[in-house]
Design a protein around this motif. Sequence first.
Motif, PDB file in Angstrom:
ATOM      1  N   ASP A  70      -3.615   3.068   0.964  1.00  0.00           N
ATOM      2  CA  ASP A  70      -4.167   3.173  -0.397  1.00  0.00           C
ATOM      3  C   ASP A  70      -3.625   2.027  -1.229  1.00  0.00           C
ATOM      4  O   ASP A  70      -2.419   1.936  -1.422  1.00  0.00           O
ATOM      5  CB  ASP A  70      -3.755   4.531  -0.978  1.00  0.00           C
ATOM      6  CG  ASP A  70      -4.192   4.725  -2.407  1.00  0.00           C
ATOM      7  OD1 ASP A  70      -3.959   5.824  -2.936  1.00  0.00           O
ATOM      8  OD2 ASP A  70      -4.763   3.790  -3.017  1.00  0.00           O
ATOM      9  N   PRO A  71      -4.485   1.153  -1.772  1.00  0.00           N
ATOM     10  CA  PRO A  71      -4.007  -0.026  -2.509  1.00  0.00           C
ATOM     11  C   PRO A  71      -3.561   0.262  -3.944  1.00  0.00           C
ATOM     12  O   PRO A  71      -3.090  -0.650  -4.632  1.00  0.00           O
ATOM     13  CB  PRO A  71      -5.227  -0.935  -2.507  1.00  0.00           C
ATOM     14  CG  PRO A  71      -6.387   0.005  -2.497  1.00  0.00           C
ATOM     15  CD  PRO A  71      -5.949   1.175  -1.656  1.00  0.00           C
ATOM     16  N   SER A  72      -3.694   1.476  -4.402  1.00  0.00           N
ATOM     17  CA  SER A  72      -3.356   1.778  -5.796  1.00  0.00           C
ATOM     18  C   SER A  72      -1.888   1.492  -6.086  1.00  0.00           C
ATOM     19  O   SER A  72      -1.015   1.910  -5.332  1.00  0.00           O
ATOM     20  CB  SER A  72      -3.646   3.249  -6.106  1.00  0.00           C
ATOM     21  OG  SER A  72      -4.998   3.529  -5.905  1.00  0.00           O
ATOM     22  N   VAL A  73      -1.616   0.801  -7.184  1.00  0.00           N
ATOM     23  CA  VAL A  73      -0.235   0.503  -7.544  1.00  0.00           C
ATOM     24  C   VAL A  73       0.399   1.655  -8.318  1.00  0.00           C
ATOM     25  O   VAL A  73       1.621   1.748  -8.411  1.00  0.00           O
ATOM     26  CB  VAL A  73      -0.129  -0.798  -8.348  1.00  0.00           C
ATOM     27  CG1 VAL A  73      -0.582  -1.976  -7.509  1.00  0.00           C
ATOM     28  CG2 VAL A  73      -0.928  -0.712  -9.641  1.00  0.00           C
ATOM     29  N   THR A  74      -0.442   2.516  -8.876  1.00  0.00           N
ATOM     30  CA  THR A  74       0.073   3.697  -9.570  1.00  0.00           C
ATOM     31  C   THR A  74       0.246   4.819  -8.556  1.00  0.00           C
ATOM     32  O   THR A  74      -0.674   5.128  -7.801  1.00  0.00           O
ATOM     33  CB  THR A  74      -0.894   4.144 -10.672  1.00  0.00           C
ATOM     34  OG1 THR A  74      -1.082   3.057 -11.588  1.00  0.00           O
ATOM     35  CG2 THR A  74      -0.350   5.359 -11.418  1.00  0.00           C
ATOM     36  N   TRP A  75       1.407   5.424  -8.550  1.00  0.00           N
ATOM     37  CA  TRP A  75       1.699   6.464  -7.555  1.00  0.00           C
ATOM     38  C   TRP A  75       0.841   7.694  -7.811  1.00  0.00           C
ATOM     39  O   TRP A  75       0.876   8.300  -8.882  1.00  0.00           O
ATOM     40  CB  TRP A  75       3.177   6.853  -7.602  1.00  0.00           C
ATOM     41  CG  TRP A  75       3.523   8.119  -6.864  1.00  0.00           C
ATOM     42  CD1 TRP A  75       4.034   9.268  -7.393  1.00  0.00           C
ATOM     43  CD2 TRP A  75       3.376   8.376  -5.458  1.00  0.00           C
ATOM     44  NE1 TRP A  75       4.219  10.197  -6.407  1.00  0.00           N
ATOM     45  CE2 TRP A  75       3.830   9.691  -5.211  1.00  0.00           C
ATOM     46  CE3 TRP A  75       2.910   7.615  -4.372  1.00  0.00           C
ATOM     47  CZ2 TRP A  75       3.828  10.258  -3.930  1.00  0.00           C
ATOM     48  CZ3 TRP A  75       2.917   8.184  -3.108  1.00  0.00           C
ATOM     49  CH2 TRP A  75       3.368   9.485  -2.897  1.00  0.00           C
ATOM     50  N   TYR A  76       0.076   8.041  -6.808  1.00  0.00           N
ATOM     51  CA  TYR A  76      -0.686   9.276  -6.823  1.00  0.00           C
ATOM     52  C   TYR A  76      -1.027   9.589  -5.382  1.00  0.00           C
ATOM     53  O   TYR A  76      -1.749   8.843  -4.735  1.00  0.00           O
ATOM     54  CB  TYR A  76      -1.980   9.137  -7.644  1.00  0.00           C
ATOM     55  CG  TYR A  76      -2.870  10.347  -7.533  1.00  0.00           C
ATOM     56  CD1 TYR A  76      -4.117  10.272  -6.916  1.00  0.00           C
ATOM     57  CD2 TYR A  76      -2.453  11.584  -8.030  1.00  0.00           C
ATOM     58  CE1 TYR A  76      -4.918  11.389  -6.798  1.00  0.00           C
ATOM     59  CE2 TYR A  76      -3.246  12.704  -7.907  1.00  0.00           C
ATOM     60  CZ  TYR A  76      -4.476  12.606  -7.292  1.00  0.00           C
ATOM     61  OH  TYR A  76      -5.264  13.715  -7.174  1.00  0.00           O
ATOM     62  N   TYR A  87       0.817  -1.208   0.000  1.00  0.00           N
ATOM     63  CA  TYR A  87       0.000   0.000   0.000  1.00  0.00           C
ATOM     64  C   TYR A  87       0.852   1.260   0.000  1.00  0.00           C
ATOM     65  O   TYR A  87       1.902   1.311   0.661  1.00  0.00           O
ATOM     66  CB  TYR A  87      -0.884   0.044   1.244  1.00  0.00           C
ATOM     67  CG  TYR A  87      -1.896  -1.062   1.304  1.00  0.00           C
ATOM     68  CD1 TYR A  87      -1.559  -2.309   1.807  1.00  0.00           C
ATOM     69  CD2 TYR A  87      -3.193  -0.857   0.848  1.00  0.00           C
ATOM     70  CE1 TYR A  87      -2.489  -3.328   1.847  1.00  0.00           C
ATOM     71  CE2 TYR A  87      -4.131  -1.880   0.893  1.00  0.00           C
ATOM     72  CZ  TYR A  87      -3.767  -3.104   1.389  1.00  0.00           C
ATOM     73  OH  TYR A  87      -4.688  -4.108   1.427  1.00  0.00           O
ATOM     74  N   ALA A  88       0.375   2.256  -0.716  1.00  0.00           N
ATOM     75  CA  ALA A  88       0.841   3.606  -0.437  1.00  0.00           C
ATOM     76  C   ALA A  88       0.170   4.055   0.865  1.00  0.00           C
ATOM     77  O   ALA A  88      -0.947   3.624   1.170  1.00  0.00           O
ATOM     78  CB  ALA A  88       0.466   4.543  -1.583  1.00  0.00           C
ATOM     79  N   ILE A  89       0.844   4.877   1.612  1.00  0.00           N
ATOM     80  CA  ILE A  89       0.324   5.322   2.907  1.00  0.00           C
ATOM     81  C   ILE A  89       0.209   6.835   2.926  1.00  0.00           C
ATOM     82  O   ILE A  89       1.117   7.553   2.477  1.00  0.00           O
ATOM     83  CB  ILE A  89       1.242   4.862   4.051  1.00  0.00           C
ATOM     84  CG1 ILE A  89       1.398   3.341   4.040  1.00  0.00           C
ATOM     85  CG2 ILE A  89       0.694   5.352   5.392  1.00  0.00           C
ATOM     86  CD1 ILE A  89       0.097   2.576   4.251  1.00  0.00           C
ATOM     87  N   GLY A  90      -0.885   7.286   3.448  1.00  0.00           N
ATOM     88  CA  GLY A  90      -1.095   8.714   3.622  1.00  0.00           C
ATOM     89  C   GLY A  90      -1.266   9.067   5.084  1.00  0.00           C
ATOM     90  O   GLY A  90      -1.765   8.269   5.879  1.00  0.00           O
TER      91      GLY A  90
END
Length: 126
Positions: A99-105, A32-35
């Motif tokens: 955030d499970p998105s594999v594309t960085w945003y 995951y990306a983390i916010g």
Amino acid sequence: EVQLVESGGGLVQAGGSLRLSCAASGVALDDYAIGWFRQVPGKERDRIACISLSNDKAYHIDSVKDRFTISRDNAKNTVYLQMNSLKPEDTAVYYCAADPSVTWYPSPRQDDYDYWGQGTQVTVSS
């Protein structure tokens, strides 16, 4: 059961520092990306920093980018927010989210995040 648990908040004088931690169980944070978000009563929950799942990209909003640093230790399944030169306007409840998105945003949308912690209070006195 997936849990994100924030810790490290507290009361600090202006100019001081805190390091928040976001520890995960039941999920591998490196998927995951983390916010990090923060919220004050009566206002929206705002994204302030994000880090990519691959740990090679980070984003900080302008008002914190010279003072706060997001980082992660995937071996410890933990993400951090180092906060320096704290100001009274940084007072808020701070949340981490995955955030499970594999594309960085570095998404500001809460709906893009699957998992949330319960929050930790940060209070900065003047």
